[in-house]
Design a protein around this motif. Structure first.
Motif, PDB file in Angstrom:
ATOM      1  N   ARG A 120       0.858  -1.188   0.000  1.00 19.15           N
ATOM      2  CA  ARG A 120       0.000   0.000   0.000  1.00 19.15           C
ATOM      3  C   ARG A 120       0.892   1.235   0.000  1.00 19.15           C
ATOM      4  O   ARG A 120       1.856   1.319   0.766  1.00 19.15           O
ATOM      5  CB  ARG A 120      -0.915   0.013   1.216  1.00 19.15           C
ATOM      6  CG  ARG A 120      -1.587   1.359   1.489  1.00 19.15           C
ATOM      7  CD  ARG A 120      -2.433   1.317   2.741  1.00 19.15           C
ATOM      8  NE  ARG A 120      -3.597   0.486   2.505  1.00 19.15           N
ATOM      9  CZ  ARG A 120      -4.745   0.933   1.987  1.00 19.15           C
ATOM     10  NH1 ARG A 120      -4.855   2.209   1.653  1.00 19.15           N
ATOM     11  NH2 ARG A 120      -5.750   0.129   1.819  1.00 19.15           N
ATOM     12  N   ASN A 121       0.569   2.180  -0.882  1.00 16.20           N
ATOM     13  CA  ASN A 121       1.273   3.461  -0.909  1.00 16.20           C
ATOM     14  C   ASN A 121       0.223   4.547  -1.117  1.00 16.20           C
ATOM     15  O   ASN A 121      -0.228   4.786  -2.234  1.00 16.20           O
ATOM     16  CB  ASN A 121       2.315   3.480  -2.032  1.00 16.20           C
ATOM     17  CG  ASN A 121       3.211   4.706  -1.969  1.00 16.20           C
ATOM     18  OD1 ASN A 121       2.761   5.806  -1.717  1.00 16.20           O
ATOM     19  ND2 ASN A 121       4.505   4.497  -2.206  1.00 16.20           N
ATOM     20  N   HIS A 124       1.045   7.739  -3.386  1.00 16.13           N
ATOM     21  CA  HIS A 124       1.078   7.424  -4.820  1.00 16.13           C
ATOM     22  C   HIS A 124      -0.141   6.606  -5.266  1.00 16.13           C
ATOM     23  O   HIS A 124      -0.142   6.057  -6.374  1.00 16.13           O
ATOM     24  CB  HIS A 124       2.364   6.684  -5.165  1.00 16.13           C
ATOM     25  CG  HIS A 124       3.604   7.516  -4.999  1.00 16.13           C
ATOM     26  ND1 HIS A 124       3.892   8.580  -5.830  1.00 16.13           N
ATOM     27  CD2 HIS A 124       4.596   7.465  -4.079  1.00 16.13           C
ATOM     28  CE1 HIS A 124       5.032   9.135  -5.436  1.00 16.13           C
ATOM     29  NE2 HIS A 124       5.477   8.485  -4.380  1.00 16.13           N
ATOM     30  N   GLU A 125      -1.165   6.520  -4.401  1.00 19.58           N
ATOM     31  CA  GLU A 125      -2.448   5.903  -4.767  1.00 19.58           C
ATOM     32  C   GLU A 125      -2.252   4.505  -5.361  1.00 19.58           C
ATOM     33  O   GLU A 125      -2.717   4.194  -6.456  1.00 19.58           O
ATOM     34  CB  GLU A 125      -3.204   6.795  -5.751  1.00 19.58           C
ATOM     35  CG  GLU A 125      -3.500   8.181  -5.212  1.00 19.58           C
ATOM     36  CD  GLU A 125      -4.287   9.049  -6.166  1.00 19.58           C
ATOM     37  OE1 GLU A 125      -4.804  10.093  -5.746  1.00 19.58           O
ATOM     38  OE2 GLU A 125      -4.406   8.675  -7.357  1.00 19.58           O
ATOM     39  N   MET A 126      -1.584   3.641  -4.614  1.00 21.43           N
ATOM     40  CA  MET A 126      -1.249   2.321  -5.147  1.00 21.43           C
ATOM     41  C   MET A 126      -1.597   1.226  -4.151  1.00 21.43           C
ATOM     42  O   MET A 126      -1.331   1.339  -2.949  1.00 21.43           O
ATOM     43  CB  MET A 126       0.235   2.256  -5.499  1.00 21.43           C
ATOM     44  CG  MET A 126       0.626   1.008  -6.262  1.00 21.43           C
ATOM     45  SD  MET A 126       2.320   1.133  -6.902  1.00 21.43           S
ATOM     46  CE  MET A 126       2.411  -0.397  -7.838  1.00 21.43           C
ATOM     47  N   PHE A 158      -3.787  -5.347  -8.740  1.00 28.40           N
ATOM     48  CA  PHE A 158      -3.146  -4.069  -8.455  1.00 28.40           C
ATOM     49  C   PHE A 158      -4.077  -2.921  -8.815  1.00 28.40           C
ATOM     50  O   PHE A 158      -5.003  -3.056  -9.624  1.00 28.40           O
ATOM     51  CB  PHE A 158      -1.839  -3.932  -9.245  1.00 28.40           C
ATOM     52  CG  PHE A 158      -2.040  -3.730 -10.725  1.00 28.40           C
ATOM     53  CD1 PHE A 158      -2.178  -2.455 -11.265  1.00 28.40           C
ATOM     54  CD2 PHE A 158      -2.119  -4.817 -11.581  1.00 28.40           C
ATOM     55  CE1 PHE A 158      -2.380  -2.269 -12.630  1.00 28.40           C
ATOM     56  CE2 PHE A 158      -2.318  -4.634 -12.953  1.00 28.40           C
ATOM     57  CZ  PHE A 158      -2.448  -3.360 -13.468  1.00 28.40           C
ATOM     58  N   LYS A 160      -3.521   1.508  -9.416  1.00 33.20           N
ATOM     59  CA  LYS A 160      -2.621   2.671  -9.391  1.00 33.20           C
ATOM     60  C   LYS A 160      -3.378   3.894  -9.905  1.00 33.20           C
ATOM     61  O   LYS A 160      -3.884   3.900 -11.030  1.00 33.20           O
ATOM     62  CB  LYS A 160      -1.393   2.416 -10.281  1.00 33.20           C
ATOM     63  CG  LYS A 160      -0.460   3.637 -10.440  1.00 33.20           C
ATOM     64  CD  LYS A 160       0.217   3.979  -9.119  1.00 33.20           C
ATOM     65  CE  LYS A 160       1.227   5.130  -9.285  1.00 33.20           C
ATOM     66  NZ  LYS A 160       0.533   6.456  -9.313  1.00 33.20           N
TER      67      LYS A 160
END
Length: 319
Positions: A120-121, A124-126, A158, A160
């Protein structure tokens, strides 16, 4: 100095509480930073949360055993958090299959799955999640093409978002992409099935060969809330819910040694606090996927917000 230190401590505490609330809330849905990844209809999304799909309805005409078939399906799934990042899922359904000369109906294959968020980030919307599923052999009806053999299904998913792009590319910030890859591995080389006899045209029992099938796809999604003034490029002030999400899904089924069936599926989702509704067309990109346009519709419920007394906490951790 004391007053300044006390003020700084209070401000840091407030920021910590805000971040904790934001992170806790973000795990409630498929949210990373300002980005919401809606529940997809042709492959799994990267979210790990308490949710239920009741139902997913589809009507699709495609090549089947010995001839074209029309499948009208109603599927359901249930996902329950075991820990904040690990969930257990069960899904099944029912279908009616029409060959033109004959019809059959019955229950679909039941699958059990463990799914985990592995990365999870938020800035960076990931999101990245992985899963391992078991399709239970002989749990569905042969007449609708439900698998008569057990299958093992490892997968990775995933999401993003592009909200972190610089100002020069600001027009791309509302866009995001989600995708998934699942390998369906049968545990036996052949299975009994029903199909059309090419000589007589009658429906009867047959034996089909089982091969590995790679199910893969991706979706281009557009967050309409990025068109409002609430997005400043910083951390989100609230969950990005109550919005329309236009999307286009691309889905591919690639059996080993055979041609890939491909579809493009334009649609739209509406996301509320406790539910999401979505609808899309299913457009074949080649003859392996069919010759006519089909449709899917989905109703998804966020159980932790809908029934917090039952689903407000993971089963094993209690928080």
């Amino acid at each position: 100095m004391r007053k300044a230190g006390l003020f700084d401590a209070r401000r840091l505490a407030a920021i910590a509480v805000a971040l904790f609330v934001s992170a806790t809330a973000a795990h409630a849905h498929g949210i990373a930073g300002n980005r919401f990844f809606p529940g997809t209809l042709t492959f799994d999304d990267p979210a790990v949360a308490d949710e239920a799909v009741l139902p997913l309805i589809s009507s699709i005409k495609r090549p089947g055993e010995g001839g074209d078939v029309i499948d009208n399906r109603i599927n359901w799934s249930f996902l329950r958090l075991l820990t904040p990042t690990v969930a257990f899922a069960v899904d099944s359904g029912a279908a009616a299959r029409n060959w033109g000369v004959s019809r059959r109906s019955g229950f679909d294959t039941t699958s059990l799955t463990i799914k985990s968020e592995i990365y999870r980030n938020d800035p960076h919307e990931m999101l990245i999640a992985a899963s391992l599923g078991w399709g239970i052999g002989r749990s569905g009806a042969l007449g609708i093409g439900a698998g008569a053999t057990d299958t093992i299904k490892p997968g990775i998913f995933f999401g993003k978002g592009f909200g972190d792009l610089p100002d020069q590319l600001g027009w791309l910030r509302p866009f995001g992409i989600a995708g998934g890859v699942v390998l369906e591995h049968p545990l036996s080389s052949t299975s009994p099935a029903l199909g059309l006899d090419p000589t007589t045209g009658a429906l009867g029992p047959t034996i089909v060969g089982n091969v590995d099938i790679l199910h893969w796809g991706f979706a281009v999604e557009f967050s309409t809330l990025y068109l409002t003034s609430r997005f400043t490029g910083g951390p989100p002030k609230e969950e990005p819910l109550n919005q329309w999400v236009p999307l286009v899904e691309f889905a591919f089924d690639s059996p080993r040694g055979q041609k890939t069936a491909a579809t493009v599926n334009p649609g739209i989702s509406y996301v509320a606090v406790t539910w999401q509704a979505a609808v899309e067309a299913v457009i074949p990109l080649n003859t392996q996927a069919g010759r006519t346009v089909g449709a899917r519709a989905q109703m998804l419920f966020f159980l932790d917000d809908l029934i917090p007394s039952l689903f407000g906490k993971p089963l094993l951790t209690g928080r």
